[in-house]
Design a protein around this motif. Structure first.
Motif, PDB file in Angstrom:
ATOM      1  N   GLU A 120       4.027   3.221   0.511  1.00  0.00           N
ATOM      2  CA  GLU A 120       4.543   3.534  -0.838  1.00  0.00           C
ATOM      3  C   GLU A 120       4.243   2.381  -1.792  1.00  0.00           C
ATOM      4  O   GLU A 120       3.765   2.573  -2.905  1.00  0.00           O
ATOM      5  N   VAL A 121       4.519   1.200  -1.325  1.00  0.00           N
ATOM      6  CA  VAL A 121       4.291  -0.001  -2.131  1.00  0.00           C
ATOM      7  C   VAL A 121       2.794  -0.231  -2.322  1.00  0.00           C
ATOM      8  O   VAL A 121       2.341  -0.559  -3.424  1.00  0.00           O
ATOM      9  N   GLN A 122       2.021  -0.042  -1.272  1.00  0.00           N
ATOM     10  CA  GLN A 122       0.578  -0.290  -1.338  1.00  0.00           C
ATOM     11  C   GLN A 122      -0.119   0.559  -2.390  1.00  0.00           C
ATOM     12  O   GLN A 122      -1.022   0.082  -3.061  1.00  0.00           O
ATOM     13  N   VAL A 123       0.290   1.816  -2.540  1.00  0.00           N
ATOM     14  CA  VAL A 123      -0.416   2.700  -3.467  1.00  0.00           C
ATOM     15  C   VAL A 123       0.241   2.811  -4.841  1.00  0.00           C
ATOM     16  O   VAL A 123      -0.362   3.364  -5.757  1.00  0.00           O
ATOM     17  N   THR A 124       1.446   2.265  -5.005  1.00  0.00           N
ATOM     18  CA  THR A 124       2.117   2.431  -6.302  1.00  0.00           C
ATOM     19  C   THR A 124       2.386   1.130  -7.028  1.00  0.00           C
ATOM     20  O   THR A 124       2.490   1.151  -8.246  1.00  0.00           O
ATOM     21  N   CYS A 125       2.488   0.037  -6.332  1.00  0.00           N
ATOM     22  CA  CYS A 125       2.996  -1.190  -6.950  1.00  0.00           C
ATOM     23  C   CYS A 125       1.918  -2.261  -7.108  1.00  0.00           C
ATOM     24  O   CYS A 125       0.960  -2.301  -6.340  1.00  0.00           O
ATOM     25  N   ASP A 126       2.127  -3.130  -8.084  1.00  0.00           N
ATOM     26  CA  ASP A 126       1.224  -4.275  -8.252  1.00  0.00           C
ATOM     27  C   ASP A 126       1.916  -5.587  -7.873  1.00  0.00           C
ATOM     28  O   ASP A 126       1.295  -6.640  -7.855  1.00  0.00           O
ATOM     29  N   ARG A 127       3.189  -5.510  -7.565  1.00  0.00           N
ATOM     30  CA  ARG A 127       3.945  -6.683  -7.127  1.00  0.00           C
ATOM     31  C   ARG A 127       4.992  -6.205  -6.118  1.00  0.00           C
ATOM     32  O   ARG A 127       5.509  -5.107  -6.253  1.00  0.00           O
ATOM     33  N   VAL A 128       5.299  -7.045  -5.137  1.00  0.00           N
ATOM     34  CA  VAL A 128       6.270  -6.649  -4.124  1.00  0.00           C
ATOM     35  C   VAL A 128       7.282  -7.764  -3.887  1.00  0.00           C
ATOM     36  O   VAL A 128       6.935  -8.948  -3.884  1.00  0.00           O
ATOM     37  N   LEU A 129       8.527  -7.342  -3.740  1.00  0.00           N
ATOM     38  CA  LEU A 129       9.606  -8.216  -3.274  1.00  0.00           C
ATOM     39  C   LEU A 129      10.031  -7.646  -1.931  1.00  0.00           C
ATOM     40  O   LEU A 129      10.353  -6.466  -1.843  1.00  0.00           O
ATOM     41  N   ILE A 130      10.007  -8.465  -0.910  1.00  0.00           N
ATOM     42  CA  ILE A 130      10.449  -8.006   0.408  1.00  0.00           C
ATOM     43  C   ILE A 130      11.842  -8.562   0.636  1.00  0.00           C
ATOM     44  O   ILE A 130      12.070  -9.775   0.536  1.00  0.00           O
ATOM     45  N   ILE A 131      12.759  -7.642   0.924  1.00  0.00           N
ATOM     46  CA  ILE A 131      14.167  -7.986   1.093  1.00  0.00           C
ATOM     47  C   ILE A 131      14.583  -7.653   2.516  1.00  0.00           C
ATOM     48  O   ILE A 131      14.212  -6.601   3.053  1.00  0.00           O
ATOM     49  N   ASP A 132      15.353  -8.545   3.117  1.00  0.00           N
ATOM     50  CA  ASP A 132      15.891  -8.297   4.457  1.00  0.00           C
ATOM     51  C   ASP A 132      17.259  -8.946   4.554  1.00  0.00           C
ATOM     52  O   ASP A 132      17.423 -10.111   4.162  1.00  0.00           O
ATOM     53  N   LYS A 133      18.232  -8.202   5.007  1.00  0.00           N
ATOM     54  CA  LYS A 133      19.616  -8.702   5.190  1.00  0.00           C
ATOM     55  C   LYS A 133      20.139  -9.356   3.919  1.00  0.00           C
ATOM     56  O   LYS A 133      20.770 -10.402   3.966  1.00  0.00           O
ATOM     57  N   GLY A 134      19.839  -8.735   2.762  1.00  0.00           N
ATOM     58  CA  GLY A 134      20.358  -9.217   1.501  1.00  0.00           C
ATOM     59  C   GLY A 134      19.652 -10.423   0.911  1.00  0.00           C
ATOM     60  O   GLY A 134      20.086 -10.947  -0.108  1.00  0.00           O
ATOM     61  N   SER A 135      18.577 -10.851   1.537  1.00  0.00           N
ATOM     62  CA  SER A 135      17.856 -12.033   1.045  1.00  0.00           C
ATOM     63  C   SER A 135      16.403 -11.692   0.732  1.00  0.00           C
ATOM     64  O   SER A 135      15.782 -10.885   1.419  1.00  0.00           O
ATOM     65  N   LEU A 136      15.879 -12.357  -0.291  1.00  0.00           N
ATOM     66  CA  LEU A 136      14.485 -12.227  -0.634  1.00  0.00           C
ATOM     67  C   LEU A 136      13.687 -13.043   0.363  1.00  0.00           C
ATOM     68  O   LEU A 136      13.897 -14.265   0.498  1.00  0.00           O
ATOM     69  N   VAL A 137      12.763 -12.394   1.092  1.00  0.00           N
ATOM     70  CA  VAL A 137      11.972 -13.122   2.096  1.00  0.00           C
ATOM     71  C   VAL A 137      10.527 -13.312   1.669  1.00  0.00           C
ATOM     72  O   VAL A 137       9.835 -14.165   2.221  1.00  0.00           O
ATOM     73  N   ALA A 138      10.057 -12.532   0.680  1.00  0.00           N
ATOM     74  CA  ALA A 138       8.688 -12.701   0.183  1.00  0.00           C
ATOM     75  C   ALA A 138       8.592 -12.083  -1.213  1.00  0.00           C
ATOM     76  O   ALA A 138       9.307 -11.126  -1.537  1.00  0.00           O
ATOM     77  N   ASP A 139       7.689 -12.640  -2.011  1.00  0.00           N
ATOM     78  CA  ASP A 139       7.487 -12.188  -3.380  1.00  0.00           C
ATOM     79  C   ASP A 139       6.034 -12.439  -3.723  1.00  0.00           C
ATOM     80  O   ASP A 139       5.557 -13.562  -3.595  1.00  0.00           O
ATOM     81  N   GLY A 140       5.304 -11.407  -4.117  1.00  0.00           N
ATOM     82  CA  GLY A 140       3.912 -11.618  -4.469  1.00  0.00           C
ATOM     83  C   GLY A 140       3.179 -10.346  -4.827  1.00  0.00           C
ATOM     84  O   GLY A 140       3.765  -9.267  -4.892  1.00  0.00           O
ATOM     85  N   THR A 141       1.886 -10.499  -5.027  1.00  0.00           N
ATOM     86  CA  THR A 141       1.051  -9.338  -5.384  1.00  0.00           C
ATOM     87  C   THR A 141       0.482  -8.723  -4.116  1.00  0.00           C
ATOM     88  O   THR A 141       0.508  -9.311  -3.061  1.00  0.00           O
TER      89      THR A 141
END
Length: 181
Positions: free
Chosen positions: A160-181
């Motif tokens: 879903e993210v790969q085909v729709t988004c130009d930036r991604v925030l990865i969240i796990d257990k309430g914390s941001l674990v990654a942020d990027g294009t």
């Protein structure tokens, strides 16, 4: 926002909307505290489960939400017509929502989220429960909206993210674990 179920994606959206309050820190939206309801006039929101009145038609539904934003009759009529065309429901706009498929209902929900011509559009799991063709159409609509609006989409589906988004925030257990294009 990408993350497994229960990671905090929907909670983050509710924090942005001011429906929940942070246990620490602050949430700012348009340089205003998220608890200030005036900022919501600039936000469109599609929850994971739309709460629409099934006895109304698509036109009536969008007209109703336009009234909530105190839009004039002529502005509402024009906006409703634009949105019904955008989401491809011209042929079904006079049918009651109870006769709609899940995909058609999601498209009405998306149009409802756009009725106020928001600057920020929050989409919580927008393709949940849709068949493959409906998913493709919803993704096309999201990309189209993203050309002129800031769209925050939450999902647990990487494709879903790969085909729709130009930036991604990865969240796990309430914390941001990654942020990027």
């Amino acid at each position: 926002m990408l993350g497994p179920n229960g990671s905090g994606k929907s909670t983050t959206i509710k924090l942005i909307l001011g429906l929940l309050f942070p246990s620490s820190g602050r949430v700012l939206v348009f340089d205003k505290d998220a608890s200030e309801t005036s900022k919501n006039e600039r936000i469109g929101y599609l929850p994971e489960e739309s709460y629409l009145y099934k006895f109304l038609t698509a036109e009536e539904t969008l007209d109703f939400y336009g009234r909530l934003f105190d839009m004039s009759g002529s502005a509402r009529k024009q906006r409703v017509d634009e949105l019904i065309k955008l989401v491809g429901l011209q042929g079904a706009k006079h049918r009651q929502l109870r006769e709609y498929s899940k995909g058609m209902t999601r498209r009405v929900g998306l149009a409802q989220a756009l009725i106020n011509d928001p600057d920020l559009v929050l989409l919580d799991e927008p393709t949940t429960g849709l068949d493959p063709n409906q998913i493709v159409e919803m993704r096309r609509l999201i990309r189209e909206i993203g050309k002129t609006k800031t769209v925050i989409l939450s999902t647990h589906i990487l494709s879903e993210v790969q085909v729709t988004c130009d930036r991604v925030l990865i969240i796990d257990k309430g914390s941001l674990v990654a942020d990027g294009t």
